[in-house]
Scaffold this active site. Structure first.
Site, PDB file in Angstrom:
ATOM      1  N   ARG A  48     -90.654 -77.335   8.370  1.00 55.38           N
ATOM      2  CA  ARG A  48     -89.445 -76.859   7.672  1.00 55.38           C
ATOM      3  C   ARG A  48     -88.446 -76.565   8.767  1.00 55.38           C
ATOM      4  O   ARG A  48     -88.726 -75.777   9.679  1.00 55.38           O
ATOM      5  CB  ARG A  48     -89.789 -75.611   6.853  1.00 55.38           C
ATOM      6  CG  ARG A  48     -88.599 -74.826   6.317  1.00 55.38           C
ATOM      7  CD  ARG A  48     -87.806 -75.654   5.306  1.00 55.38           C
ATOM      8  NE  ARG A  48     -86.831 -74.874   4.590  1.00 55.38           N
ATOM      9  CZ  ARG A  48     -85.609 -74.602   5.019  1.00 55.38           C
ATOM     10  NH1 ARG A  48     -85.208 -74.999   6.209  1.00 55.38           N
ATOM     11  NH2 ARG A  48     -84.785 -73.917   4.263  1.00 55.38           N
ATOM     12  N   GLU A  56     -81.231 -78.872  -2.675  1.00 57.55           N
ATOM     13  CA  GLU A  56     -82.469 -79.359  -3.292  1.00 57.55           C
ATOM     14  C   GLU A  56     -82.274 -80.804  -3.761  1.00 57.55           C
ATOM     15  O   GLU A  56     -81.146 -81.252  -3.959  1.00 57.55           O
ATOM     16  CB  GLU A  56     -82.850 -78.464  -4.476  1.00 57.55           C
ATOM     17  CG  GLU A  56     -83.155 -77.031  -4.087  1.00 57.55           C
ATOM     18  CD  GLU A  56     -84.387 -76.887  -3.215  1.00 57.55           C
ATOM     19  OE1 GLU A  56     -85.340 -77.681  -3.371  1.00 57.55           O
ATOM     20  OE2 GLU A  56     -84.395 -75.976  -2.369  1.00 57.55           O
ATOM     21  N   ARG A  90     -95.936 -74.052   5.792  1.00 57.01           N
ATOM     22  CA  ARG A  90     -95.214 -75.013   6.629  1.00 57.01           C
ATOM     23  C   ARG A  90     -94.821 -74.356   7.947  1.00 57.01           C
ATOM     24  O   ARG A  90     -94.496 -73.168   7.991  1.00 57.01           O
ATOM     25  CB  ARG A  90     -93.942 -75.497   5.928  1.00 57.01           C
ATOM     26  CG  ARG A  90     -94.175 -76.173   4.606  1.00 57.01           C
ATOM     27  CD  ARG A  90     -92.890 -76.521   3.914  1.00 57.01           C
ATOM     28  NE  ARG A  90     -92.105 -75.308   3.628  1.00 57.01           N
ATOM     29  CZ  ARG A  90     -90.987 -75.283   2.929  1.00 57.01           C
ATOM     30  NH1 ARG A  90     -90.481 -76.402   2.450  1.00 57.01           N
ATOM     31  NH2 ARG A  90     -90.350 -74.159   2.700  1.00 57.01           N
TER      32      ARG A  90
END
Length: 155
Positions: A48, A56, A90
């Site tokens: 990330r 998004e 992540r």
């Protein structure tokens, strides 16, 4: 064999100013701020991107942000520093690419493909890049009132 594996691992890591940089090939782009890398030991890791929040997938400019990231780093070898692990497991990473080691988060913000994630970053440079992108109405800043992803996710 163990000695060979350790040498191979160290061949793809290095330390600068106390930070350990890893090297890996980008094998997938999940969205504008999330990528998957494959290291020399054939281990996949989801990264990330630090300090940036991209729209998004279903949001305006989500596909363009993903395309920007893909054009910049897909199927290339990057260098990165893991600074944290998020609640989804992540690795949050600062990603560098190209011969001149561009900082990917900065390039995304400069292009108007994401917000400087001020909740997790106090970088004056990134804040300035966002202001410049807004003023020039680059990327998502062409919209009069773009909705930040963290607000979009609340709905």
């Amino acid at each position: 064999m163990k000695r060979y594996l350790l040498l191979l691992l160290f061949a793809f890591t290095f330390t600068v100013n106390g930070q350990t940089y890893l090297s890996a090939r980008v094998v997938a782009i999940k969205d504008g701020d999330t990528v998957v890398v494959l290291d020399s030991l054939r281990t996949q890791t989801t990264l990330r991107l630090a300090e940036v929040d991209c729209p998004e997938k279903s949001q305006a400019f989500g596909a363009r942000a993903k395309e920007f990231t893909s054009d910049a780093i897909f199927n290339t070898t990057i260098e990165y520093v893991v600074i944290d692990i998020d609640r989804y497991g992540r690795a949050i990473a600062m990603v560098y690419y190209g011969a001149d080691r561009k900082y990917l988060s900065a390039e995304i913000i400069r292009a108007g493909m994401g917000w400087h994630y001020k909740r997790y970053s106090n970088s004056e440079e990134l804040a300035q890049l966002e202001e410049e992108a807004r003023a020039a109405r680059r990327g998502l800043w062409i919209d009069d009132n773009p909705i930040p992803p963290y607000e979009w996710r609340k709905n």
